[in-house]
Design an enzyme around this catalytic site. Structure first.
Site, mmCIF file in Angstrom:
data_model
loop_
_atom_site.group_PDB
_atom_site.id
_atom_site.type_symbol
_atom_site.label_atom_id
_atom_site.label_comp_id
_atom_site.label_asym_id
_atom_site.label_seq_id
_atom_site.Cartn_x
_atom_site.Cartn_y
_atom_site.Cartn_z
ATOM 1 N N GLU A 14 17.119 5.973 -12.294
ATOM 2 C CA GLU A 14 16.047 6.592 -13.077
ATOM 3 C C GLU A 14 14.726 6.275 -12.381
ATOM 4 O O GLU A 14 14.516 5.139 -11.933
ATOM 5 C CB GLU A 14 16.019 6.029 -14.503
ATOM 6 C CG GLU A 14 17.217 6.406 -15.333
ATOM 7 C CD GLU A 14 17.327 7.909 -15.610
ATOM 8 O OE1 GLU A 14 16.288 8.602 -15.580
ATOM 9 O OE2 GLU A 14 18.455 8.381 -15.827
ATOM 10 N N TRP A 44 3.566 0.436 10.185
ATOM 11 C CA TRP A 44 3.074 0.054 11.517
ATOM 12 C C TRP A 44 1.993 0.997 11.998
ATOM 13 O O TRP A 44 1.250 0.672 12.924
ATOM 14 C CB TRP A 44 4.220 0.045 12.534
ATOM 15 C CG TRP A 44 5.253 -1.019 12.281
ATOM 16 C CD1 TRP A 44 6.530 -0.813 11.838
ATOM 17 C CD2 TRP A 44 5.123 -2.443 12.466
ATOM 18 N NE1 TRP A 44 7.183 -2.022 11.714
ATOM 19 C CE2 TRP A 44 6.347 -3.036 12.097
ATOM 20 C CE3 TRP A 44 4.083 -3.269 12.897
ATOM 21 C CZ2 TRP A 44 6.569 -4.405 12.144
ATOM 22 C CZ3 TRP A 44 4.302 -4.639 12.948
ATOM 23 C CH2 TRP A 44 5.528 -5.194 12.577
ATOM 24 N N ARG A 86 -6.412 1.898 -2.949
ATOM 25 C CA ARG A 86 -7.227 2.687 -3.880
ATOM 26 C C ARG A 86 -7.830 1.803 -4.975
ATOM 27 O O ARG A 86 -8.953 2.021 -5.408
ATOM 28 C CB ARG A 86 -6.381 3.816 -4.489
ATOM 29 C CG ARG A 86 -6.310 5.047 -3.590
ATOM 30 C CD ARG A 86 -5.203 5.978 -3.996
ATOM 31 N NE ARG A 86 -3.906 5.411 -3.650
ATOM 32 C CZ ARG A 86 -2.758 5.862 -4.137
ATOM 33 N NH1 ARG A 86 -2.750 6.837 -5.019
ATOM 34 N NH2 ARG A 86 -1.624 5.323 -3.747
ATOM 35 N N ASP A 145 2.498 0.510 -5.067
ATOM 36 C CA ASP A 145 1.557 1.400 -4.375
ATOM 37 C C ASP A 145 0.174 1.356 -5.022
ATOM 38 O O ASP A 145 0.050 1.157 -6.225
ATOM 39 C CB ASP A 145 2.106 2.833 -4.414
ATOM 40 C CG ASP A 145 1.401 3.740 -3.423
ATOM 41 O OD1 ASP A 145 0.665 3.230 -2.552
ATOM 42 O OD2 ASP A 145 1.583 4.956 -3.526
ATOM 43 N N GLY A 146 -0.863 1.539 -4.213
ATOM 44 C CA GLY A 146 -2.211 1.715 -4.750
ATOM 45 C C GLY A 146 -3.137 0.533 -4.539
ATOM 46 O O GLY A 146 -4.222 0.501 -5.110
ATOM 47 N N ASN A 147 -2.743 -0.419 -3.710
ATOM 48 C CA ASN A 147 -3.637 -1.571 -3.455
ATOM 49 C C ASN A 147 -4.965 -1.112 -2.871
ATOM 50 O O ASN A 147 -6.038 -1.578 -3.260
ATOM 51 C CB ASN A 147 -2.992 -2.546 -2.465
ATOM 52 C CG ASN A 147 -1.737 -3.189 -3.017
ATOM 53 O OD1 ASN A 147 -1.464 -3.109 -4.200
ATOM 54 N ND2 ASN A 147 -0.972 -3.834 -2.143
ATOM 55 N N HIS A 175 -4.696 -5.887 -1.430
ATOM 56 C CA HIS A 175 -3.389 -6.475 -1.105
ATOM 57 C C HIS A 175 -3.276 -7.878 -1.704
ATOM 58 O O HIS A 175 -2.219 -8.262 -2.208
ATOM 59 C CB HIS A 175 -3.182 -6.522 0.411
ATOM 60 C CG HIS A 175 -3.072 -5.150 1.039
ATOM 61 N ND1 HIS A 175 -2.295 -4.147 0.515
ATOM 62 C CD2 HIS A 175 -3.634 -4.619 2.161
ATOM 63 C CE1 HIS A 175 -2.385 -3.061 1.268
ATOM 64 N NE2 HIS A 175 -3.204 -3.320 2.274
ATOM 65 N N SER A 189 9.360 8.060 -0.658
ATOM 66 C CA SER A 189 8.792 7.578 0.606
ATOM 67 C C SER A 189 9.751 6.692 1.403
ATOM 68 O O SER A 189 9.404 5.570 1.794
ATOM 69 C CB SER A 189 7.481 6.820 0.342
ATOM 70 O OG SER A 189 6.545 7.654 -0.251
ATOM 71 N N LEU A 232 17.731 -14.821 -10.756
ATOM 72 C CA LEU A 232 17.177 -13.518 -10.370
ATOM 73 C C LEU A 232 17.294 -13.392 -8.861
ATOM 74 O O LEU A 232 16.955 -14.326 -8.141
ATOM 75 C CB LEU A 232 15.690 -13.443 -10.777
ATOM 76 C CG LEU A 232 14.880 -12.275 -10.206
ATOM 77 C CD1 LEU A 232 15.327 -10.954 -10.827
ATOM 78 C CD2 LEU A 232 13.380 -12.462 -10.476
ATOM 79 N N ARG A 266 7.410 3.420 -9.440
ATOM 80 C CA ARG A 266 6.359 3.545 -8.426
ATOM 81 C C ARG A 266 5.009 3.560 -9.136
ATOM 82 O O ARG A 266 4.808 4.343 -10.081
ATOM 83 C CB ARG A 266 6.519 4.818 -7.581
ATOM 84 C CG ARG A 266 5.422 4.904 -6.509
ATOM 85 C CD ARG A 266 5.642 6.022 -5.521
ATOM 86 N NE ARG A 266 4.672 5.916 -4.429
ATOM 87 C CZ ARG A 266 4.876 6.366 -3.203
ATOM 88 N NH1 ARG A 266 6.005 6.964 -2.900
ATOM 89 N NH2 ARG A 266 3.958 6.224 -2.264
HETATM 90 C C1 FPP Z 1 0.677 -0.132 -1.000
HETATM 91 O O1 FPP Z 1 -0.700 -0.071 -1.181
HETATM 92 C C2 FPP Z 1 1.151 -1.450 -0.725
HETATM 93 C C3 FPP Z 1 1.569 -1.910 0.485
HETATM 94 C C4 FPP Z 1 1.500 -1.158 1.737
HETATM 95 C C5 FPP Z 1 2.120 -3.226 0.651
HETATM 96 C C6 FPP Z 1 2.537 -3.935 -0.588
HETATM 97 C C7 FPP Z 1 2.118 -5.305 -0.408
HETATM 98 C C8 FPP Z 1 1.748 -6.150 -1.388
HETATM 99 C C9 FPP Z 1 1.825 -5.897 -2.831
HETATM 100 C C10 FPP Z 1 1.192 -7.433 -1.010
HETATM 101 C C11 FPP Z 1 1.976 -8.092 0.043
HETATM 102 C C12 FPP Z 1 3.179 -8.780 -0.491
HETATM 103 C C13 FPP Z 1 4.027 -9.346 0.359
HETATM 104 C C14 FPP Z 1 5.140 -10.191 -0.126
HETATM 105 C C15 FPP Z 1 3.866 -9.103 1.796
HETATM 106 P P1 FPP Z 1 -1.496 0.885 -0.213
HETATM 107 O O2 FPP Z 1 -2.155 0.031 0.791
HETATM 108 O O3 FPP Z 1 -0.598 1.926 0.338
HETATM 109 O O4 FPP Z 1 -2.518 1.503 -1.209
HETATM 110 P P2 FPP Z 1 -3.170 2.931 -1.102
HETATM 111 O O5 FPP Z 1 -2.054 3.937 -1.125
HETATM 112 O O6 FPP Z 1 -4.014 2.986 -2.313
HETATM 113 O O7 FPP Z 1 -3.953 2.966 0.167
#
Ligand code: FPP
Length: 252
Positions: free
Chosen positions: A213, A75, A30, A26-28, A43, A202, A137, A194
């Site tokens: 854990e 979606w 932000r 999570d957090g891409n 991302h 979520s 793995l 997380r």
């Molecule tokens: C959450 O960040 C991340 C996602 C919704 C997708 C995770 C995807 C990747 C790490 C890259 C894609 C990898 C593959 C294999 C498809 P967010 O967008 O919810 O961040 P935010 O909460 O800060 O807005």
């Protein structure tokens, strides 16, 4: 994650590592916003963090790594971002599959495949097929995944057997239902991480998380690396796991 105890990444090899680690990446968005970058850049950097993490998990001897790549709820995001995430999955499989295969990674996919574009379904099938004999793995990719939806799918598969007369109604138990989940042979996660400081599941692995854990890491996913994974494992090792009983079991 607590930073109170000294980190001992050099000694991590001395620890038993959890058999199954699952991660909510999570957090891409932000991470990108904090740098004035488009969300897509977050991302893309998230995929780099994923590569680092898969490599580290293999090196550490983790047996199963589950990643939440695209949720059933994603979606509802703008269509451009959905396209971007689908594109990243395509590129990840096309570019990284051979390398994953060479390093003994077996790819498994959980989630609803019916709603995905046929080419993505094909790529996911190919990844599973190519790597099916690998055992170093197991990388479980949760894609178009929601835990409640998975449990409903399991209930539907089981009910179909009851209706067909192949399963007695009183044979329906929790253990039995677990056998109808998307990857019933994958053990429950010992540790769920997380990132980004959010502290909730979520709709991720709700059934399988019964005794996991949970470790919440403040860093955004694009910042995650081997040291962060080792820190989470050290935190996990500090916990006592009792599985509802009285005797603590070591986190391993
Ligand atoms: C959450 O960040 C991340 C996602 C919704 C997708 C995770 C995807 C990747 C790490 C890259 C894609 C990898 C593959 C294999 C498809 P967010 O967008 O919810 O961040 P935010 O909460 O800060 O807005």
């Amino acid at each position: 994650m607590s930073k109170s105890a000294p980190l001992r990444p050099a000694e991590i090899g001395d620890f038993a590592v959890p058999r199954h680690v699952a991660i909510i990446m999570d957090g891409n968005g932000r991470w990108a916003a904090a740098r004035g970058l488009p969300r897509g850049e977050g991302h893309r950097r998230g995929v780099e963090a994923l590569r680092r993490t898969v490599r580290a998990a293999g090196d550490l001897g983790i047996g199963f790594l589950t990643i939440f790549s695209f949720s059933a709820e994603n979606w509802s995001r703008p269509s451009a971002e959905i396209l971007e995430l689908m594109g990243l999955l395509r590129r990840f499989i096309r570019r990284d599959l051979a390398d994953l295969h060479r390093r003994g990674v077996r790819v498994r996919v959980i989630g609803e495949r019916e709603d995905l574009d046929p080419d993505i379904r094909r790529l996911l099938d190919e990844a599973e097929e190519l790597t099916k004999d690998n055992s170093r793995l197991v990388l479980v990719v949760a894609f178009n995944y929601g835990a409640r939806q998975e449990i409903a799918r399991a209930a539907r598969r089981m009910a179909a057997q009851v209706v067909a007369g192949d399963l007695a109604l009183n044979a329906v138990t929790a253990d039995k239902l677990a056998g109808y989940l998307d990857a019933p042979d994958v053990p429950d996660p010992d540790l769920i991480i997380r990132t980004s400081g959010e502290q909730r599941l979520s709709n991720f692995l709700l059934w399988q998380a019964a005794y996991s854990e949970l470790v919440f890491v403040p860093a955004y996913w694009p910042e995650f690396d081997r040291t962060a994974l080792e820190d989470a494992i050290i935190e996990y090792r500090r916990r006592e796991r009792r599985f509802g009983g009285l005797v603590a079991q070591t986190g391993s």
